[in-house]
Design an enzyme around this catalytic site. Structure first.
Site, PDB file in Angstrom:
ATOM      1  N   SER A 111       0.845  -1.201   0.000  1.00  0.00           N
ATOM      2  CA  SER A 111       0.000   0.000   0.000  1.00  0.00           C
ATOM      3  C   SER A 111       0.884   1.257   0.000  1.00  0.00           C
ATOM      4  O   SER A 111       1.709   1.426  -0.899  1.00  0.00           O
ATOM      5  CB  SER A 111      -0.976  -0.049   1.174  1.00  0.00           C
ATOM      6  OG  SER A 111      -2.024   0.887   1.011  1.00  0.00           O
ATOM      7  N   ASP A 251      -9.467  -5.642  -4.583  1.00  0.00           N
ATOM      8  CA  ASP A 251      -8.570  -4.664  -3.968  1.00  0.00           C
ATOM      9  C   ASP A 251      -9.060  -3.234  -4.182  1.00  0.00           C
ATOM     10  O   ASP A 251      -9.515  -2.876  -5.275  1.00  0.00           O
ATOM     11  CB  ASP A 251      -7.187  -4.813  -4.619  1.00  0.00           C
ATOM     12  CG  ASP A 251      -6.039  -4.373  -3.749  1.00  0.00           C
ATOM     13  OD1 ASP A 251      -6.218  -3.433  -2.964  1.00  0.00           O
ATOM     14  OD2 ASP A 251      -4.953  -4.971  -3.893  1.00  0.00           O
ATOM     15  N   HIS A 278      -7.155  -6.051  -0.390  1.00  0.00           N
ATOM     16  CA  HIS A 278      -5.972  -5.192  -0.277  1.00  0.00           C
ATOM     17  C   HIS A 278      -4.807  -5.838   0.477  1.00  0.00           C
ATOM     18  O   HIS A 278      -3.722  -5.263   0.524  1.00  0.00           O
ATOM     19  CB  HIS A 278      -6.394  -3.891   0.423  1.00  0.00           C
ATOM     20  CG  HIS A 278      -5.420  -2.769   0.316  1.00  0.00           C
ATOM     21  ND1 HIS A 278      -4.911  -2.326  -0.891  1.00  0.00           N
ATOM     22  CD2 HIS A 278      -4.862  -1.962   1.267  1.00  0.00           C
ATOM     23  CE1 HIS A 278      -4.103  -1.310  -0.677  1.00  0.00           C
ATOM     24  NE2 HIS A 278      -4.039  -1.077   0.624  1.00  0.00           N
TER      25      HIS A 278
END
Length: 303
Positions: A111, A251, A278
């Protein structure tokens, strides 16, 4: 050293301290250590614990809490909030490498950590092996656009609650947080009950949200912080490293986002996890670890 055999310590950085943890004793011949970068910005590294299993492939695995986060928190100590910049966290990567003697190393970022990894790679540092980007955008404007597209698929009452509290500036209300949780359950981590390392990471963020609020804002699709215009899409071609891009079918870093990263980095390939959102390393851990291990071995075989 804790009871798992991992070593923990602190590194002096910018007048504060960065906490780190090292799993594994060293590298087998031909192997490189793996340095992991957590998300947020402003979370902590607990949820990256599963990657420590890669120490069993003959390498150290290092994670650390970025300054202002988790065990590297500075709440209650005098500081200027304007210190929270991308450049600060890029500098911290170098500080960790220098302190731990990571002359040659693979880097994995998840991320925001993947954004940081790409920013770091753009400084053309010596000694980088492979780059692993898990569920990360190269453009926050695209991230926000895609998050809002996903938001349109939420139930109307949930959308209404989100909009109402964003307009009122009451995004710290329980109603807003409850509406956001529905989005998180679809697009951030689909595993129930919530994996323990991820639960601890959320608690870290909630306990000290300064970095997240300052750089990002109150939520995934209401990005009003300092990274709101961040976009390195047109610079991805400068990253000349073997790169693995990972993302989940559901995601919030959508396939459009992952594809932009994979197509922009010349030596990148993209692995899509069909049953993940995610956090594929928590949602499909065995496959995720195998994909990463295989990629690292491929890169090392080139040397």
């Amino acid at each position: 050293m804790d009871d798992s055999g991992a070593a923990e310590g602190r590194i002096a950085f910018r007048g504060f301290e960065t906490w780190y943890r090292v799993a594994g004793d060293g590298e087998e011949p031909g192997k490189l250590p793996l340095l992991t970068l957590h998300g947020g910005p402003g979370a902590c590294s607990d949820y990256l614990e599963p990657f420590e299993a890669l120490a069993g492939t003959g390498r150290r695995v290092i994670r650390y809490d970025q300054l202002g986060c988790g065990k590297s928190g500075i709440a209650g100590r005098p500081h200027d909030p304007e210190m929270w910049t991308v450049e600060l966290f890029v500098e911290e990567v170098d500080a960790v490498r220098d302190a731990l003697g990571l002359d040659r190393v693979h880097v994995l970022g998840q991320s925001w950590g993947g954004m940081l990894a790409m920013e770091y790679a753009l400084t053309q540092p010596d000694g980088l092996g492979g780059l692993i980007i898990e569920s990360s955008p190269a453009s926050i404007p695209l991230w926000v656009a895609e998050a809002n597209r996903l938001r349109e698929d939420l139930p109307p009452d949930v959308q209404g609650a989100l909009l109402e509290h964003e307009e009122k500036g009451t995004t710290d209300s329980p109603e807003y947080e409850a509406a956001m949780q529905i989005f998180y359950d679809r697009h951030v981590c689909r595993v129930k009950p919530t994996p323990e390392p991820f639960r601890r990471t959320i608690e870290c963020l909630l306990a000290n949200p300064e970095v997240y609020y300052y750089m990002n804002g109150p939520s995934e699709f209401h990005v009003i912080g300092t990274i709101k215009d961040w976009d390195i899409t047109d610079r991805l071609g400068e990253i000349r490293l073997p790169t693995l891009v990972m993302s989940g079918r559901y995601d919030e870093a959508t396939s459009k986002i992952a594809q932009a990263v994979a197509e922009g980095i010349p030596e990148a390939r993209w692995e899509l996890f069909e049953n993940s959102s995610h956090t594929c390393h928590l949602e499909e851990p065995e496959r995720a670890l195998q994909v990463v291990a295989d990629f690292l071995s491929e890169v090392e075989a080139r040397d």
